[in-house]
Design a protein around this motif. Structure first.
Motif, PDB file in Angstrom:
ATOM      1  N   GLU A  13      -5.648  43.581 -23.963  1.00  0.00           N
ATOM      2  CA  GLU A  13      -5.956  43.046 -22.633  1.00  0.00           C
ATOM      3  C   GLU A  13      -5.649  41.554 -22.643  1.00  0.00           C
ATOM      4  N   THR A  14      -4.858  41.100 -21.685  1.00  0.00           N
ATOM      5  CA  THR A  14      -4.495  39.686 -21.626  1.00  0.00           C
ATOM      6  C   THR A  14      -4.445  39.221 -20.175  1.00  0.00           C
ATOM      7  N   GLY A  15      -4.931  38.007 -19.962  1.00  0.00           N
ATOM      8  CA  GLY A  15      -4.833  37.383 -18.655  1.00  0.00           C
ATOM      9  C   GLY A  15      -3.720  36.355 -18.662  1.00  0.00           C
ATOM     10  N   HIS A  31      -3.869  42.098 -17.404  1.00  0.00           N
ATOM     11  CA  HIS A  31      -3.216  43.398 -17.555  1.00  0.00           C
ATOM     12  C   HIS A  31      -3.726  44.099 -18.809  1.00  0.00           C
ATOM     13  N   SER A  32      -3.676  45.411 -18.767  1.00  0.00           N
ATOM     14  CA  SER A  32      -3.905  46.234 -19.958  1.00  0.00           C
ATOM     15  C   SER A  32      -2.523  46.550 -20.517  1.00  0.00           C
ATOM     16  N   TYR A  33      -2.053  45.684 -21.422  1.00  0.00           N
ATOM     17  CA  TYR A  33      -0.705  45.825 -21.964  1.00  0.00           C
ATOM     18  C   TYR A  33      -0.647  46.960 -22.978  1.00  0.00           C
ATOM     19  N   GLN A 135       4.630  47.229 -21.859  1.00  0.00           N
ATOM     20  CA  GLN A 135       4.275  47.800 -20.568  1.00  0.00           C
ATOM     21  C   GLN A 135       3.120  47.001 -19.979  1.00  0.00           C
ATOM     22  N   GLU A 136       3.350  46.443 -18.782  1.00  0.00           N
ATOM     23  CA  GLU A 136       2.368  45.595 -18.108  1.00  0.00           C
ATOM     24  C   GLU A 136       1.460  46.413 -17.188  1.00  0.00           C
ATOM     25  N   THR A 137       2.037  47.386 -16.526  1.00  0.00           N
ATOM     26  CA  THR A 137       1.292  48.312 -15.669  1.00  0.00           C
ATOM     27  C   THR A 137       1.841  49.711 -15.931  1.00  0.00           C
TER      28      THR A 137
END
Length: 150
Positions: A13-15, A31-33, A135-137
């Motif tokens: 998880e990264t903002g 995002h939940s990468y 994968q970002e989304t």
């Protein structure tokens, strides 16, 4: 002996915020990468080696990617260090937040380039990084292939 590709998947998880962007992503969001790391090499043929038949032990690949990427980026907020977000980053850091300042716009495209360099530098010499998929989304991702980046 044939070359074999081995892939290990990771998530974190990264903002981030995209300074200067003309859409919603200019705002801090996360995002939940999902990161897929594929290496290529020949399986070990020495039957006395505990890794006999493996290109790389999945645990060894996991250690590299966790140390270089996952443990660094997970639950961090990433900003380009060459933007006004630096002041915000300093404020967040002073409040105990995990903030990363990078020398690029923290898009999936630029992150995957950064990740490729970090992983390549840690792989055993007999292996090559084949590709990365960040994968970002569910429907958006960036890919990096060694064959296109020599």
């Amino acid at each position: 002996m044939s070359n074999i590709r081995i892939t290990k998947q990771f998530s974190f998880e990264t903002g981030h915020a995209l300074y200067g962007y003309d859409g919603k992503c200019k705002n801090i969001h996360g995002h939940s990468y999902k990161l897929s790391v594929t290496v290529i090499g020949k399986p070990i043929t020495d039957s006395t080696n505990v890794k006999f038949g493996m290109v790389i032990d999945f645990g060894d690949l996991k250690k590299i990617v966790k140390e270089e990427i996952v443990d660094v980026f997970d639950h961090a907020t990433v900003f380009n260090k060459n933007t006004p977000h630096v002041d915000l980053a300093k404020d967040l850091k002073s409040l105990g937040h995990n903030v990363l300042l990078v020398d690029y716009q923290p898009t999936s495209e630029m992150m995957v380039i950064d990740f490729a360099e970090k992983i390549k530098n840690r792989l055993p010499k007999q292996l090559n990084l084949h590709s990365l998929k960040l994968q970002e989304t569910d429907s958006c991702f960036a890919e990096w292939f060694a064959s296109e980046n020599n």
